[in-house]
Design a protein around this motif. Structure first.
Motif, PDB file in Angstrom:
ATOM      1  N   VAL A   1      22.519 -10.482 -41.686  1.00  0.00           N
ATOM      2  CA  VAL A   1      21.908  -9.046 -41.428  1.00  0.00           C
ATOM      3  C   VAL A   1      21.097  -9.428 -40.076  1.00  0.00           C
ATOM      4  CG1 VAL A   1      20.089  -7.421 -42.188  1.00  0.00           C
ATOM      5  CG2 VAL A   1      21.418  -8.634 -43.668  1.00  0.00           C
ATOM      6  N   THR A   2      21.535  -8.367 -39.233  1.00  0.00           N
ATOM      7  CA  THR A   2      20.897  -8.389 -37.944  1.00  0.00           C
ATOM      8  C   THR A   2      19.677  -7.193 -37.845  1.00  0.00           C
ATOM      9  OG1 THR A   2      22.529  -9.488 -36.786  1.00  0.00           O
ATOM     10  CG2 THR A   2      21.162  -8.182 -35.325  1.00  0.00           C
ATOM     11  N   ASN A   3      18.703  -7.393 -37.671  1.00  0.00           N
ATOM     12  CA  ASN A   3      17.698  -6.504 -37.614  1.00  0.00           C
ATOM     13  C   ASN A   3      17.705  -6.053 -35.954  1.00  0.00           C
ATOM     14  OD1 ASN A   3      15.654  -8.232 -39.604  1.00  0.00           O
ATOM     15  ND2 ASN A   3      16.718  -6.382 -40.294  1.00  0.00           N
ATOM     16  N   SER A   4      18.124  -4.704 -35.797  1.00  0.00           N
ATOM     17  CA  SER A   4      18.162  -4.284 -34.248  1.00  0.00           C
ATOM     18  C   SER A   4      16.924  -3.511 -33.854  1.00  0.00           C
ATOM     19  CB  SER A   4      19.447  -3.613 -34.219  1.00  0.00           C
ATOM     20  OG  SER A   4      19.470  -2.276 -35.126  1.00  0.00           O
ATOM     21  N   GLN A   5      15.999  -3.006 -34.768  1.00  0.00           N
ATOM     22  CA  GLN A   5      15.211  -2.230 -34.361  1.00  0.00           C
ATOM     23  C   GLN A   5      13.712  -3.049 -34.660  1.00  0.00           C
ATOM     24  OE1 GLN A   5      14.932   0.701 -32.880  1.00  0.00           O
ATOM     25  NE2 GLN A   5      17.012   0.520 -32.565  1.00  0.00           N
ATOM     26  N   ASP A   6      13.199  -4.155 -33.966  1.00  0.00           N
ATOM     27  CA  ASP A   6      12.240  -4.951 -34.230  1.00  0.00           C
ATOM     28  C   ASP A   6      11.408  -4.401 -32.897  1.00  0.00           C
ATOM     29  OD1 ASP A   6      12.705  -5.723 -36.677  1.00  0.00           O
ATOM     30  OD2 ASP A   6      13.875  -7.288 -35.722  1.00  0.00           O
TER      31      ASP A   6
ATOM     32  N   ALA B   1      28.527  -9.141 -42.211  1.00  0.00           N
ATOM     33  CA  ALA B   1      27.569  -9.395 -41.220  1.00  0.00           C
ATOM     34  C   ALA B   1      27.153  -7.994 -40.715  1.00  0.00           C
ATOM     35  CB  ALA B   1      27.988  -9.765 -39.934  1.00  0.00           C
ATOM     36  N   GLY B   2      26.070  -7.656 -41.354  1.00  0.00           N
ATOM     37  CA  GLY B   2      25.573  -6.095 -41.279  1.00  0.00           C
ATOM     38  C   GLY B   2      24.395  -5.970 -40.334  1.00  0.00           C
ATOM     39  N   THR B   3      24.353  -4.862 -40.009  1.00  0.00           N
ATOM     40  CA  THR B   3      23.338  -4.538 -38.760  1.00  0.00           C
ATOM     41  C   THR B   3      22.188  -3.805 -39.724  1.00  0.00           C
ATOM     42  OG1 THR B   3      24.627  -4.715 -37.091  1.00  0.00           O
ATOM     43  CG2 THR B   3      22.541  -3.423 -36.768  1.00  0.00           C
ATOM     44  N   CYS B   4      20.997  -3.857 -39.370  1.00  0.00           N
ATOM     45  CA  CYS B   4      19.910  -3.191 -40.220  1.00  0.00           C
ATOM     46  C   CYS B   4      19.145  -2.582 -38.849  1.00  0.00           C
ATOM     47  CB  CYS B   4      19.096  -4.042 -41.241  1.00  0.00           C
ATOM     48  SG  CYS B   4      18.000  -2.966 -41.911  1.00  0.00           S
ATOM     49  N   SER B   5      18.802  -1.235 -39.088  1.00  0.00           N
ATOM     50  CA  SER B   5      18.055  -0.623 -37.917  1.00  0.00           C
ATOM     51  C   SER B   5      16.739   0.290 -38.634  1.00  0.00           C
ATOM     52  CB  SER B   5      18.756   0.512 -37.250  1.00  0.00           C
ATOM     53  OG  SER B   5      19.453   1.260 -38.135  1.00  0.00           O
ATOM     54  N   SER B   6      16.875   0.150 -40.018  1.00  0.00           N
ATOM     55  CA  SER B   6      15.718   0.958 -40.814  1.00  0.00           C
ATOM     56  C   SER B   6      14.657   0.134 -41.019  1.00  0.00           C
ATOM     57  CB  SER B   6      16.530   1.453 -41.806  1.00  0.00           C
ATOM     58  OG  SER B   6      17.026   0.567 -42.665  1.00  0.00           O
ATOM     59  N   ILE B   7      14.665  -1.157 -41.072  1.00  0.00           N
ATOM     60  CA  ILE B   7      13.420  -1.862 -41.267  1.00  0.00           C
ATOM     61  C   ILE B   7      12.886  -2.647 -39.888  1.00  0.00           C
ATOM     62  CG2 ILE B   7      12.698  -3.833 -42.642  1.00  0.00           C
ATOM     63  CD1 ILE B   7      14.940  -3.379 -44.545  1.00  0.00           C
ATOM     64  N   ASN B   8      11.777  -2.016 -39.422  1.00  0.00           N
ATOM     65  CA  ASN B   8      11.276  -2.468 -38.244  1.00  0.00           C
ATOM     66  C   ASN B   8      10.110  -3.606 -38.701  1.00  0.00           C
ATOM     67  OD1 ASN B   8      10.042  -2.804 -35.753  1.00  0.00           O
ATOM     68  ND2 ASN B   8      10.553  -0.825 -35.058  1.00  0.00           N
ATOM     69  N   LYS B   9      10.602  -4.852 -38.374  1.00  0.00           N
ATOM     70  CA  LYS B   9       9.528  -5.953 -38.493  1.00  0.00           C
ATOM     71  C   LYS B   9       8.264  -5.961 -37.826  1.00  0.00           C
ATOM     72  CE  LYS B   9      12.999  -7.534 -40.505  1.00  0.00           C
ATOM     73  NZ  LYS B   9      13.328  -6.444 -39.945  1.00  0.00           N
ATOM     74  N   PHE B  10       8.386  -5.141 -36.701  1.00  0.00           N
ATOM     75  CA  PHE B  10       6.901  -5.107 -35.691  1.00  0.00           C
ATOM     76  C   PHE B  10       6.238  -4.022 -36.139  1.00  0.00           C
ATOM     77  CE2 PHE B  10       9.450  -8.215 -32.946  1.00  0.00           C
ATOM     78  CZ  PHE B  10       9.617  -9.243 -33.499  1.00  0.00           C
ATOM     79  N   GLY B  11       6.641  -3.072 -37.105  1.00  0.00           N
ATOM     80  CA  GLY B  11       6.013  -2.202 -37.492  1.00  0.00           C
ATOM     81  C   GLY B  11       6.335  -0.660 -36.663  1.00  0.00           C
ATOM     82  N   GLY B  12       7.112  -1.017 -35.428  1.00  0.00           N
ATOM     83  CA  GLY B  12       7.640   0.383 -34.752  1.00  0.00           C
ATOM     84  C   GLY B  12       6.450   1.159 -34.155  1.00  0.00           C
ATOM     85  N   SER B  13       5.277   0.805 -34.317  1.00  0.00           N
ATOM     86  CA  SER B  13       4.378   1.608 -33.561  1.00  0.00           C
ATOM     87  C   SER B  13       4.738   2.308 -32.148  1.00  0.00           C
ATOM     88  CB  SER B  13       2.934   0.921 -33.494  1.00  0.00           C
ATOM     89  OG  SER B  13       2.082   1.774 -32.829  1.00  0.00           O
ATOM     90  N   THR B  14       4.354   3.159 -32.031  1.00  0.00           N
ATOM     91  CA  THR B  14       4.672   3.874 -30.573  1.00  0.00           C
ATOM     92  C   THR B  14       3.190   4.156 -30.077  1.00  0.00           C
ATOM     93  OG1 THR B  14       4.832   6.126 -31.434  1.00  0.00           O
ATOM     94  CG2 THR B  14       6.818   4.850 -31.139  1.00  0.00           C
ATOM     95  N   THR B  15       2.047   3.933 -30.579  1.00  0.00           N
ATOM     96  CA  THR B  15       0.638   4.212 -30.117  1.00  0.00           C
ATOM     97  C   THR B  15      -0.080   3.049 -30.306  1.00  0.00           C
ATOM     98  OG1 THR B  15       0.237   5.071 -32.340  1.00  0.00           O
ATOM     99  CG2 THR B  15       0.987   6.575 -30.498  1.00  0.00           C
ATOM    100  N   ALA B  16       0.500   1.794 -30.210  1.00  0.00           N
ATOM    101  CA  ALA B  16      -0.256   0.649 -30.325  1.00  0.00           C
ATOM    102  C   ALA B  16      -1.489   0.463 -29.171  1.00  0.00           C
ATOM    103  CB  ALA B  16       0.378  -0.607 -30.305  1.00  0.00           C
TER     104      ALA B  16
END
Lengths: 223, 491
Positions: free
Chosen positions: B48-53, A76-91
Motif C-alpha cells: 500500500v503506497t500512501n501518496s498523500q502524506d 499494490a494499492g495506492t492510498c490517498s485518503s489516509i494522510n500520515k502527516f495530518g494534512g494540515s494546511t495551516t500549520a
C-alpha cells in the motif's frame, strides 16, 4: 492303462478351466457378485494462500488489492485518503499533530517481512504566496511509534519509545534517507498500529509560511 | 523377480528425488523475486503506497486600516513571503490633538488576511517625549515644536528641508535659558505669500507663547511683506525702555526663498557709542539704525529663542504684523558677534545645506537649527516651565469592544481616561496584551486621550509628543509587527 487315463482327464480339465474363466469374467462384471467396496477421490486440488494488506485510520480503509471485485490484481494499492502527516494546511511553528493508523494482514498467509519505505520529501508552495525558505522538509520533525512497543520505529531507537514531542533528531528529510524500515513479521489476521507525530520546528519564522511538504510512504508485506 | 523393483525401476537405475520437479519452479521464483530490485524475497507481496502524506504551513498577514486608509499591510506584494516581520505603517493610531475639554479618539482596525489565527496580540506605546528640532551647533539646546507645524517641507538649499508654520498656533522654542550677548547676529531663511506678516525668529523671556513679557532681537515680516529687525534697549536700571529697529522697503512675500540676517552691534563713531541694528536680505545690505548707547544698551535678560512667533505687539513693539508667521522657515542660526557684510554674503552663497553648515561653523555660530527635521526626533530633558514631564499630563486608554489593552482590563471595555493611566505610565508599561484578530474576525482598537488633572495649560499647551506605537500579532515564529513611528500628538 496308466497311459490312457491322463488322456481322458484332459478335456475335463479344459472344460473346468473354461468354466472357471467364465465365472471369473462374470464376477468382474459385477453381475454375479454380492459384496463390493470402492473409494472415489473427487476432491484432488491444490490452493494458494493470500497475502493482503489493509490500512485504516478509523475513517478510511485502503487495501493492497487492485483487482476488480474479488480479484487480486497487482496487490499494490495506492492510498490517498489516509494522510500520515495530518494534512494540515495551516500549520504553525511548534504545532504538533498525531495520526494513528492500523496495518492489517487480512490475507491467509503470514507476512514474513513487513517494511515501511519512505520516499523523498518534496517541498512546494501552499497557496499563491509562500515563504522563501528552501529547507522546509528539514523543519518538520516526525516520529513513528508502534503502539504497544517499547522501541521507536523512527528515529530508530531500539531501547526507548519515541519522544512525546518530535525533535530535530527525526525530520522528513532524514526519514527519506533512512531507507526501508524493517517492522518484523505479521501473522495472517494480525495487525499493527502506528502513531505518526509531526511537529513544525518552533523556531521557524515568516519565511516558512505558506509551504508544503509531501512524502509518499510504502508499506509492504512479503510472505 | 530380480529384474525390476516394485516401482518398476530396473535394477541399477538411480532412485530420482521426488523434489527434482520443483527445481525449475524454485529457480523461477528466484528470478521473479530478484527482478524487483531485491526488495522481495517471496513470490507473494502486498503493498500500500500512501501518496498523500503532507504537512503545510499557513500564513499570517496583518493589516491596519484607519477610516478608508490602509496604513500597513503585511501581505507580500509578490508571490514570496520575506522573512521580514516588521512592517512600517503610515498615519497614526492616536488622534491628532488633545482637546481642551472632553476626549478625542482614533480607531484603527486590525485584520488578519492570512490563514493562521494568531495566538497573541500586544500593543505598546514605546515612548512619549516632546518632538524637537535639532540644534546642530549646540545639541543640548534644541527647539520644541508647538501648534500647527509641518515637518520636512522643501528647503531653500540643495539637501535642505524646512518647517511649515501655520500663522496661528505654530512655533518652536529653545529649551536652554540664557542671556543674549550684546553683539549678535541672527539669520533665517523664509518663504511665504502671507499678507499678515509675523515673526520669523526672536528672543523672549518665555519658552512658549504664553507668559512672555519681553520680546527682543527679532526678525519679522510686516503685513506688506517687508522685513524688519529690531533689538530692545535697556536703560541704566536694566529695564527695557527703548527699541532700535529697521525695516526694508521691498516686499518678500512672493513665495520664494529668501534669507534675512539681523546684526546687532555696538559701534563708536567719532568717540560716541551707538547701538546698531543692521538688516540684510538675500546677502545684501538693506538698512541700519544707530541709537546712542547712553540712551540704551542692548537688552540683556535670560530667555529662549523662537521661530515662527513673537508677541511683539503685546510686548510693546510696532512691527506691523501678527505674532505668528505663516510660511516655511529654515536654517535659523545665531552668531555671538556682528557678522560683516562679507560674512552675510558668504552665508547667502551657501550652495547646499552642508555648505551652509560649514559656513555657519566657520563663522562660529552658537546655535544652528536647520528646521528640516522629520518630526521623529525627541527631547528627553526637562521642558522649560514644566514641573513634570508633559506625558504625565495626558490621560489615555487603548482598547476595543469588551477589552482594554491599557489600562489592561482583559474582559471589559476601557473606562474614561483618568489621571492614573497617562501617556507616561503607558510608555513605561511596555507591551500590553489584547485579543488578536483572526481570519474573518478583525479587531478594532480605539485610542482615547484627554487632559489629565495635572495638565499645565501654560507650559504644556500645544507641545507635540511623539508616540511610537508597536502592535504585534503572532503565532510562534509567524509574526507580524506593525509600527507607527509618526504618532504626533499635540497636547
Amino acid at each position: 492303462m496308466d497311459g490312457n487315463r491322463p488322456r481322458r482327464l484332459t478335456p475335463a480339465i479344459v472344460l473346468a478351466g473354461l468354466a472357471a474363466s467364465l465365472l471369473l469374467a462374470l464376477a468382474t462384471l459385477g453381475t454375479l457378485s454380492g459384496f463390493t467396496a470402492s473409494i472415489n477421490n473427487d476432491t484432488n486440488s491444490v490452493a494458494s494462500g493470500t497475502l493482503l494488506m489493509q490500512e485504516g485510520d478509523g475513517v478510511s480503509t485502503c487495501l493492497s488489492t487492485t483487482g476488480t471485485g474479488a480479484v487480486i490484481g497487482t496487490n499494490a494499492g495506492t492510498c490517498s485518503s489516509i494522510n500520515k502527516f495530518g494534512g494540515s494546511t495551516t500549520a504553525v511553528p511548534g504545532a504538533q499533530s498525531s495520526k494513528t493508523i492500523t496495518i492489517s494482514n487480512v490475507g491467509t498467509t503470514t507476512a514474513g517481512t513487513f517494511t515501511l519505505t519512505p520516499s523523498a520529501c518534496t517541498q512546494s508552495a501552499n497557496g499563491a504566496t509562500y515563504g522563501t525558505a528552501s529547507d522546509f522538509c528539514s523543519k518538520v520533525f516526525v516520529t513513528i511509534q508502534q503502539v504497544g512497543a517499547t522501541a521507536c520505529v523512527f528515529p530508530a531507537d531500539a531501547a526507548a519509545a519515541c519522544p512525546a514531542s518530535p525533535t530535530s533528531a527525526g525530520t522528513l528529510t532524514s526519514l527519506a534517507s533512512a531507507g526501508a524500515l524493517s517492522l518484523g513479521a505479521v501473522n495472517a489476521g494480525a495487525n499493527r498500529q502506528y502513531v505518526f507525530t509531526v511537529k513544525l520546528d518552533a523556531a521557524v519564522g515568516n519565511s516558512y509560511q505558506g509551504l508544503a511538504a509531501s512524502q509518499p510512504l510504502l508499506w509492504q508485506f512479503a510472505s | 523377480m530380480r529384474g525390476r523393483d516394485p516401482a518398476g525401476r530396473r535394477a541399477g537405475q538411480a532412485r530420482r528425488s521426488p523434489l527434482v520437479p520443483l527445481v525449475p519452479l524454485a529457480l523461477l521464483a528466484v528470478v521473479i523475486s530478484t527482478a524487483g530490485g531485491g526488495e522481495v524475497l517471496s513470490g507473494l507481496t502486498a503493498r500500500v503506497t500512501n501518496s498523500q502524506d503532507t504537512h503545510a504551513t499557513g500564513t499570517l498577514f496583518l493589516r491596519s486600516v484607519r477610516g478608508a486608509a490602509t496604513q500597513c499591510d503585511a501581505t507580500p506584494a509578490g508571490a514570496t513571503i520575506p522573512a521580514t516581520a516588521t512592517f512600517p505603517c503610515t498615519g497614526a493610531t492616536y488622534p491628532s490633538a488633545v482637546p481642551s475639554s472632553g476626549t478625542a479618539t482614533a480607531q484603527i482596525t486590525l485584520s488578519d488576511l492570512g490563514t493562521v489565527t494568531p495566538s497573541s496580540a500586544t500593543y505598546a506605546t514605546t515612548s512619549a517625549l516632546p518632538i524637537q528640532l535639532q540644534n546642530t551647533r549646540a545639541p543640548s539646546d534644541p527647539m520644541l515644536v508647538r501648534g500647527g507645524v509641518t515637518y520636512a517641507q522643501a528647503g531653500p538649499l540643495s539637501g535642505s528641508a524646512s518647517l511649515g508654520v501655520d500663522g496661528s498656533t505654530a512655533l518652536a522654542g529653545s529649551v536652554v535659558s540664557a542671556a543674549a550677548p550684546a553683539s549678535q547676529s541672527v539669520a533665517v531663511w523664509f518663504k511665504t505669500t502671507t499678507s499678515t506678516g509675523g515673526a520669523l525668529v526672536g528672543f523672549g523671556n518665555s519658552p512658549t507663547y504664553q507668559a512672555q513679557t519681553l520680546s527682543d532681537r527679532m526678525l519679522w515680516m510686516t503685513n506688506a511683506g517687508r522685513i524688519g529687525f529690531g533689538v530692545g534697549l535697556s536703560n541704566v536700571l536694566g529695564v527695557i525702555s527703548d527699541q532700535n529697529s529697521v525695516t526694508g522697503t521691498t516686499a518678500y512675500n512672493d513665495g520664494q526663498w529668501h534669507m534675512a540676517v539681523g546684526v546687532l552691534s555696538t559701534v563708536t563713531v567719532l568717540g560716541i557709542g551707538y547701538t546698531r541694528a543692521a538688516l540684510y536680505v538675500d546677502g545684501a545690505f538693506i538698512a541700519q539704525s544707530d541709537k546712542l548707547l547712553v540712551l540704551g544698551a542692548p537688552a540683556s535678560f535670560a530667555g529662549y529663542w523662537h521661530v515662527g512667533w513673537s508677541p511683539a505687539a503685546a510686548n510693546g513693539w510696532t512691527t506691523g504684523s501678527s505674532a505668528y508667521f505663516n510660511g516655511a522657515l529654515a536654517n535659523a542660526a545665531l552668531f555671538p558677534s556682528a557678522l560683516t557684510a562679507a560674512n552675510v554674503t558668504t552665508l547667502y552663497g551657501s550652495a547646499s545645506q552642508s555648505a551652509w553648515a560649514a559656513n555657519a561653523a566657520t563663522l562660529a555660530a552658537s546655535g544652528a537649527w536647520p528646521l528640516g527635521d522629520d518630526g521623529k526626533g525627541t527631547y528627553a530633558g526637562t521642558v522649560p516651565g514644566l514641573a513634570a514631564a508633559p506625558a504625565t499630563m495626558v490621560a489615555v486608554t487603548v482598547g476595543g469592544s469588551g477589552f482594554c489593552a491599557y489600562p489592561n482590563l482583559p474582559s471589559s471595555s476601557c473606562p474614561a481616561p483618568a489621571g492614573t493611566a497617562t501617556l507616561a505610565t503607558l510608555a513605561a508599561a511596555g507591551s500590553q496584551a489584547f485579543p488578536p484578530s483572526a481570519p474573518g474576525a478583525p479587531v478594532a482598537l480605539t485610542t482615547t486621550v484627554a487632559r489629565g488633572p495635572t495638565y499645565d495649560a501654560t507650559y504644556a499647551q500645544r507641545l507635540h509628543l511623539l508616540l511610537p506605537v508597536t502592535i504585534t500579532e503572532q503565532r510562534g515564529g509567524f509574526a507580524n509587527t506593525l509600527t507607527w513611528s509618526g504618532n504626533d500628538l499635540v497636547i
